[in-house]
Design an enzyme around this catalytic site. Structure first.
Site, PDB file in Angstrom:
ATOM      1  N   LYS A  81      50.196  39.065  52.438  1.00 35.10           N
ATOM      2  CA  LYS A  81      50.333  39.954  51.387  1.00 35.10           C
ATOM      3  C   LYS A  81      49.564  41.319  52.277  1.00 35.10           C
ATOM      4  O   LYS A  81      48.387  41.297  52.525  1.00 35.10           O
ATOM      5  CB  LYS A  81      49.531  39.592  50.083  1.00 35.10           C
ATOM      6  CG  LYS A  81      49.826  40.567  49.085  1.00 35.10           C
ATOM      7  CD  LYS A  81      49.083  40.315  47.650  1.00 35.10           C
ATOM      8  CE  LYS A  81      49.342  41.139  46.669  1.00 35.10           C
ATOM      9  NZ  LYS A  81      48.838  40.596  45.282  1.00 35.10           N
ATOM     10  N   SER A 156      51.528  41.148  41.713  1.00 31.20           N
ATOM     11  CA  SER A 156      51.953  41.949  42.722  1.00 31.20           C
ATOM     12  C   SER A 156      52.151  41.379  44.038  1.00 31.20           C
ATOM     13  O   SER A 156      52.723  42.051  44.942  1.00 31.20           O
ATOM     14  CB  SER A 156      50.671  42.934  42.795  1.00 31.20           C
ATOM     15  OG  SER A 156      49.613  42.043  43.239  1.00 31.20           O
ATOM     16  N   SER A 180      48.681  37.783  39.394  1.00 29.37           N
ATOM     17  CA  SER A 180      49.488  38.427  40.609  1.00 29.37           C
ATOM     18  C   SER A 180      50.029  37.431  41.735  1.00 29.37           C
ATOM     19  O   SER A 180      50.851  37.876  42.549  1.00 29.37           O
ATOM     20  CB  SER A 180      48.788  39.492  41.396  1.00 29.37           C
ATOM     21  OG  SER A 180      48.725  40.841  40.601  1.00 29.37           O
TER      22      SER A 180
END
Length: 454
Positions: A81, A156, A180
């Site tokens: 990420k 996210s 997330s």
């Protein structure tokens, strides 16, 4: 590589490489070609590391030829990420503010993955500053849901989840503050683990809310989560025993559903899938117990969570926000405008309330070993759904983030539209082994994860 011979899990890939049937270079080339072919549509990646990935694979293949084996992650492709620092590689945190930011050193989690032999394929898309469950991003584009491109991938950690679902890698690293990892795992039909708060180091990860931020994993297999957790924990951890291989015996374990909570306000198809999952777990030997929890029903105060999260978020971005507030997208700007109004006194008061609530961790597990809930009350909404829709999907996330508890989401069904449905298992602090044991037993006994492994 022929599609039929592509390993579906880390465990399979590791076995093939150890037996000489596969090299890391061959595997990495396959995934890089797949990323080049599909990322234009899915938008899962911000940065792809073609040359670096192949160089790492060559090095690891050479080590293996000399009898040097780093473990089960040796030569395994993973994605990171883009709020997690990677030395010499752009790390944007999904923001225009950091569009040219290149860290000088790796985050601790990346250091450990590299030491274990993982190959970094690229940096994945995310909501700006990990601040939005939609997974949408104004500056780098929205990540599509693999199963229906008109729907949200969840955020996210959107890019990592979509990359796993689309089989563009074998493992993804994400972060979970208020859901997330778990939300994109649920909506993308993959497995996602948020470990116990503090179990893994957040050093080198740009913070969303330091009191809740937790780095974790997304894969297609519960077994692979255990392999990843082992690789980054040992030999330094004393809180969790070696996890892999996972057992499949859950006889006598007490799984709890919460009265007026677990099934409240969820879509009918979600409820049906969870009832079905409960039935399967009972047949596998688990006891299903209904409990009451005043904390989950009425005592958990989302305002306390928000006070802590928004204050901490503003503290980390206050200079940039004061200097140039218009550089941020609407969600981040809104959060910062709220955070600037929270006094230090209010923050300290909220932190004290959180500390007092930690006693609830023991109360939740006095009668049961694991809590069972839907991951989200609805399947993935349309990408352009109203922000209020996304906020509704945190109701099974925030209380457990607030308490720092470990939780896993895994597939347990499909909607009539073919969208994935997630089952969440929550345990007491440092009960990762127990959570994974239940999740693995369920996954082995069902076919809900097979769509992502075809």
């Amino acid at each position: 590589m022929e599609a039929d011979f592509i390993p579906k899990t880390i465990a399979q890939a590791s076995q093939q490489m150890r037996s000489g049937l596969l090299t890391s270079k061959t595997l990495i080339k396959h995934y890089l070609e797949s990323i080049q072919k599909f990322n234009f549509t899915l938008n899962a990646f911000i940065t792809v590391l073609d040359q670096q990935g192949l160089e790492s694979a060559n090095k690891l293949d050479f080590e293996r030829s000399k009898g040097q084996e780093r473990g089960l992650l040796h030569g395994i492709p993973v994605v990171i990420k883009d709020n997690i620092d990677t030395a010499g590689v752009k790390t944007t945190v999904g923001s225009q503010l950091f569009c040219d930011r290149i860290p000088l050193s790796d985050s601790v989690i990346v250091q450990k993955l590299k030491a274990a032999g993982a190959v970094i394929l690229g940096k994945t898309n995310l909501s700006e500053f990990a601040a939005d469950l939609s997974g949408n991003n104004l500056f780098y584009g929205n990540t599509c849901n693999f199963w229906n491109h008109n729907h949200s991938s969840g955020g996210s950690s959107s890019g990592s989840a979509t990359a796993i679902a689309a089989r563009l890698c074998l493992a993804g690293i994400g972060t979970d503050t208020g859901g997330s990892i778990r939300v994109p795992a649920s909506w993308s039909g993959v497995v996602g683990l948020r470990p116990t708060y503090g179990l893994l180091s957040n050093d080198g990860i740009f913070p969303r809310a330091r009191s809740f931020d937790t780095v974790g994993f997304l894969t297609n297999s519960v077994e692979d989560i255990a392999i990843l957790l082992d690789a980054v924990l040992f030999p330094i951890s004393t809180n969790v025993k070696q996890l892999y291989p996972l057992p499949t015996n859950i006889n006598g374990l007490k799984l709890g559903i919460v009265n007026n909570y677990t099934f409240r306000g969820i879509e009918p198809e979600i409820a049906l899938a969870i009832y079905n999952a409960i039935s399967i777990l009972k047949k596998l030997g688990a006891q299903i117990i209904t409990i009451n929890s005043p904390f989950l029903i009425e005592e958990f105060d989302e305002m306390t969570y928000s006070t802590i999260a928004l204050y901490e978020f503003h503290q980390d971005l206050q200079v940039a926000y004061t200097t140039n507030p218009n550089i941020f997208g609407s969600k981040v700007k809104s959060d910062l405008s709220k955070g600037v109004k929270i006094s230090h006194h209010s923050y300290k008061k909220a932190k004290q309330k959180q500390k007092e609530c930690f006693l609830q961790r023991q109360k939740l597990f006095q009668e049961v070993d694991i809590l069972l809930t839907p991951t989200t009350p609805m399947v993935a909404p349309l990408i352009d759904a109203d922000a209020k829709i996304y906020r509704l999907n945190q109701r099974f996330m925030l209380p457990f983030s607030f308490l720092g508890l470990p939780a896993i989401s895994l597939p347990c069904g499909r909607s009539s539209q073919g969208l994935p449905i997630g089952l969440q298992l929550v345990g007491n602090s440092y009960s990762e082994a127990l959570i994974l044991r239940v999740a693995f037993t369920f996954q082995v006994a069902t076919t809900f994860s097979e769509d992502s492994l075809l």
